[in-house]
Design a protein around this motif. Structure first.
Motif, PDB file in Angstrom:
ATOM      1  N   ASP B  25       0.836  -1.202   0.000  1.00 36.42           N
ATOM      2  CA  ASP B  25       0.000   0.000   0.000  1.00 36.42           C
ATOM      3  C   ASP B  25       0.871   1.252   0.000  1.00 36.42           C
ATOM      4  O   ASP B  25       1.871   1.317   0.712  1.00 36.42           O
ATOM      5  CB  ASP B  25      -0.880   0.035   1.269  1.00 36.42           C
ATOM      6  N   TYR B  58      -3.158  -0.680  -3.061  1.00 37.95           N
ATOM      7  CA  TYR B  58      -3.877   0.495  -2.555  1.00 37.95           C
ATOM      8  C   TYR B  58      -3.011   1.733  -2.653  1.00 37.95           C
ATOM      9  O   TYR B  58      -1.818   1.685  -2.383  1.00 37.95           O
ATOM     10  CB  TYR B  58      -4.268   0.272  -1.083  1.00 37.95           C
ATOM     11  N   ASP B  60      -3.419   6.160  -1.863  1.00 36.56           N
ATOM     12  CA  ASP B  60      -4.285   7.296  -1.586  1.00 36.56           C
ATOM     13  C   ASP B  60      -3.714   8.543  -2.234  1.00 36.56           C
ATOM     14  O   ASP B  60      -2.754   8.471  -3.021  1.00 36.56           O
ATOM     15  CB  ASP B  60      -4.511   7.468  -0.066  1.00 36.56           C
ATOM     16  N   GLU B  88      -7.242  -2.445 -10.291  1.00 30.38           N
ATOM     17  CA  GLU B  88      -8.511  -1.728 -10.491  1.00 30.38           C
ATOM     18  C   GLU B  88      -8.732  -0.653  -9.425  1.00 30.38           C
ATOM     19  O   GLU B  88      -9.149   0.459  -9.723  1.00 30.38           O
ATOM     20  CB  GLU B  88      -9.672  -2.724 -10.493  1.00 30.38           C
ATOM     21  N   ARG B  89      -8.454  -1.006  -8.163  1.00 28.80           N
ATOM     22  CA  ARG B  89      -8.697  -0.042  -7.086  1.00 28.80           C
ATOM     23  C   ARG B  89      -7.800   1.178  -7.216  1.00 28.80           C
ATOM     24  O   ARG B  89      -8.190   2.290  -6.887  1.00 28.80           O
ATOM     25  CB  ARG B  89      -8.448  -0.709  -5.723  1.00 28.80           C
ATOM     26  N   SER B  92      -8.954   3.367 -10.111  1.00 30.59           N
ATOM     27  CA  SER B  92     -10.151   4.118  -9.729  1.00 30.59           C
ATOM     28  C   SER B  92      -9.793   5.470  -9.090  1.00 30.59           C
ATOM     29  O   SER B  92     -10.456   6.474  -9.331  1.00 30.59           O
ATOM     30  CB  SER B  92     -11.012   3.240  -8.810  1.00 30.59           C
ATOM     31  N   ILE B  93      -8.717   5.527  -8.307  1.00 28.20           N
ATOM     32  CA  ILE B  93      -8.379   6.812  -7.681  1.00 28.20           C
ATOM     33  C   ILE B  93      -7.814   7.797  -8.708  1.00 28.20           C
ATOM     34  O   ILE B  93      -8.042   9.004  -8.610  1.00 28.20           O
ATOM     35  CB  ILE B  93      -7.431   6.648  -6.464  1.00 28.20           C
ATOM     36  N   ILE B  96     -10.924   9.219 -10.288  1.00 31.96           N
ATOM     37  CA  ILE B  96     -11.579  10.186  -9.406  1.00 31.96           C
ATOM     38  C   ILE B  96     -10.815  11.513  -9.412  1.00 31.96           C
ATOM     39  O   ILE B  96     -11.409  12.591  -9.409  1.00 31.96           O
ATOM     40  CB  ILE B  96     -11.647   9.633  -7.966  1.00 31.96           C
ATOM     41  N   ALA B  97      -9.493  11.436  -9.437  1.00 32.74           N
ATOM     42  CA  ALA B  97      -8.670  12.650  -9.443  1.00 32.74           C
ATOM     43  C   ALA B  97      -8.570  13.242 -10.852  1.00 32.74           C
ATOM     44  O   ALA B  97      -7.887  14.241 -11.055  1.00 32.74           O
ATOM     45  CB  ALA B  97      -7.275  12.327  -8.910  1.00 32.74           C
ATOM     46  N   LEU B  99      -6.958  12.206 -13.322  1.00 29.56           N
ATOM     47  CA  LEU B  99      -5.566  12.196 -13.759  1.00 29.56           C
ATOM     48  C   LEU B  99      -5.294  11.021 -14.697  1.00 29.56           C
ATOM     49  O   LEU B  99      -4.175  10.827 -15.156  1.00 29.56           O
ATOM     50  CB  LEU B  99      -4.633  12.103 -12.547  1.00 29.56           C
TER      51      LEU B  99
END
Ligand SMILES: Nc1ncnc2c1ncn2[C@@H]1O[C@H](COP(=O)(O)OP(=O)(O)O)[C@@H](O)[C@H]1O
Ligand SMILES: Nc1ncnc2c1ncn2[C@@H]1O[C@H](COP(=O)(O)OP(=O)(O)O)[C@@H](O)[C@H]1O
Lengths: 156, 115, 156, 115
Positions: B25, B58, B60, B88-89, B92-93, B96-97, B99
């Protein structure tokens, strides 16, 4: 009157504890019935909120305290409500608006992410000291939140 | 637990540059180590820096911010900066950003070496 | 004087919350440096203690409260200390001895498991009401606990 | 969340009995459902009941207790009761409870059907 939380966590403001909080939330969200991706999003929103408190609220000090409360919502439909409270200096809730993403920059993503992955999200000053954020996500609703957040971005 | 703040990254040399393969992560506890190691790699002047994220379950916004910085260093130094193998996870961020279209993102390492 | 815990959790006495507590602890233990099996053992010990409180202490009532505190130990060697406190009627700590396993029965395994997978484990009455258990596990020690637990079984 | 207290169990018929394949963690929240479903299976009088635990990543003493009960019902009714496919973490709890030699435990389903 709000019922008492199903799970409450108090943790020190240490980045190394974030993964434990995420694991707890993924497990709780899955138990409520959220799918893998959506459970990950719940954990992501909380991670971003905690990281912001550690960086901005507590200026990276590791001996401060953060409290997280989680409610399993059953009525009118299943979902989760999470409240995070700190004891950091209070700021104008307007700072949690999130910035315009068209301008590519390293920072300024956290608040935007929280608003995007949760259905609702509300930042406020606590009564005595510190800030509070309350966020909710319901099962079987879209993750788009154009209308439901107070300062919601319109995500295409 | 001090050593646990280090993000393990495997480094592989390719024809015109280097592949960085972090594992685990990437959150606020690991992003500083990620940033330091990316900066170190860029001191060596590579034509191509590939970040293989296939072992990162992961990430963030602190990880994403580090990659935006990496992209900015790369564009200043005229290097290619390519992300590959996103789970995939993690993908997804980036979406959302917003980018996902700003970065060069390839499915796998093969495409990254040709991109 | 004991330093304040790194993570504290207060949860309702509901079996469905056990998986979230386990996930949190596995993640914390792995972060401390425990391997996969040993991290699982830490979660198992806590799960057994919580399940016993729910079944025996609270007689399956789901609206009671349990508090868990966890300390990341760094000195003299890395490890974890966990304290679990309830508000159930007090019982003689002698009941936590664990039974003779040679007699095959469906029950009576929980206390034995806790003693076996943790290095130390101590049950006591709390000052006012309720019971308390404190357990520790250190990195790089064997999981056998023949000598270190007050009422330890001798495991061949 | 009421339905989440049910443990999903797949049932397969074999020549002389049945295979039960629960999936997911078996803890205090799922053990009651596990017990009920084992009792139901035994009402049908099978010569062999195989519990395939290959899809169970975690079990605590409430799950183990349920299996001890199952073994006791089986021995009263003259059925074979066999555990198979235990993951390492689950096997470890049987060893701690010193029940690894009390149960008939086989590596896989094939051996369980022949045991
Ligand atoms: N917990 C907090 N306490 C005080 N200020 C905060 C907090 N969280 C966010 N902020 C403010 O809101 C801004 C936007 O936050 P965010 O979107 O997460 O981006 P970043 O943290 O990368 O700047 C921050 O720059 C900071 O000024
Ligand atoms: N939290 C508790 N409060 C009161 N009594 C307890 C508690 N935990 C265990 N006990 C007592 O200790 C005994 C042994 O517990 P355990 O080894 O977990 O087996 P089991 O719960 O299957 O009986 C229990 O039968 C009960 O009498």
């Amino acid at each position: 009157m709000t019922p008492s939380p199903d799970i409450q966590m108090r943790l020190k403001s240490q980045p190394k504890l974030l993964s434990s909080v995420r694991s707890m939330l993924v497990s709780l969200a899955e138990r409520i019935g959220f799918g893998e991706i959506e459970s990950g999003h719940v954990a992501l929103a909380v991670d971003e909120a905690l990281a912001n408190i550690i960086r901005h609220g507590y200026d990276q000090r590791e001996d401060e305290s953060i409290e997280l409360s989680a409610w399993v919502i059953t009525e009118p439909s299943p979902g989760i409500r999470i409240m995070i409270e700190d004891e950091a200096p209070q700021v104008d809730p307007e700072v949690f608006k999130g910035r315009d993403l068209d301008d590519v920059q390293p920072g300024g993503l956290g608040v935007h992410i929280i608003r995007e992955v949760m259905d609702t999200c509300h930042f406020e000053r606590r009564e005595s000291k510190g800030m509070r954020v309350i966020m909710e996500k319901m099962l079987q609703t879209s993750t788009s939140n154009d209308e439901s957040t107070p300062n919601g971005h319109s995500i295409p | 637990m001090a050593s646990n703040q280090d993000l393990p990254i495997q480094l592989d040399t390719i024809t015109d540059g280097v592949v960085m393969r972090p594992s685990g992560d990437i959150d606020l506890s690991k992003a500083p180590s990620f940033r330091t190691q990316i900066a170190e790699v860029f001191q060596e002047k590579h034509a191509r820096v590939i970040i293989d994220l296939s072992e990162v379950p992961y990430m963030d916004s602190s990880g994403v911010a580090t990659l935006v910085e990496g992209m900015q260093i790369a564009s200043r130094s005229g290097s290619k900066f390519i992300l590959s193998g996103l789970q995939e996870r993690v993908r997804s961020i980036f979406e959302i950003a917003r980018l996902d279209t700003v970065f060069t993102i390839t499915r796998d390492l093969d495409s990254a070496e040709r991109a």
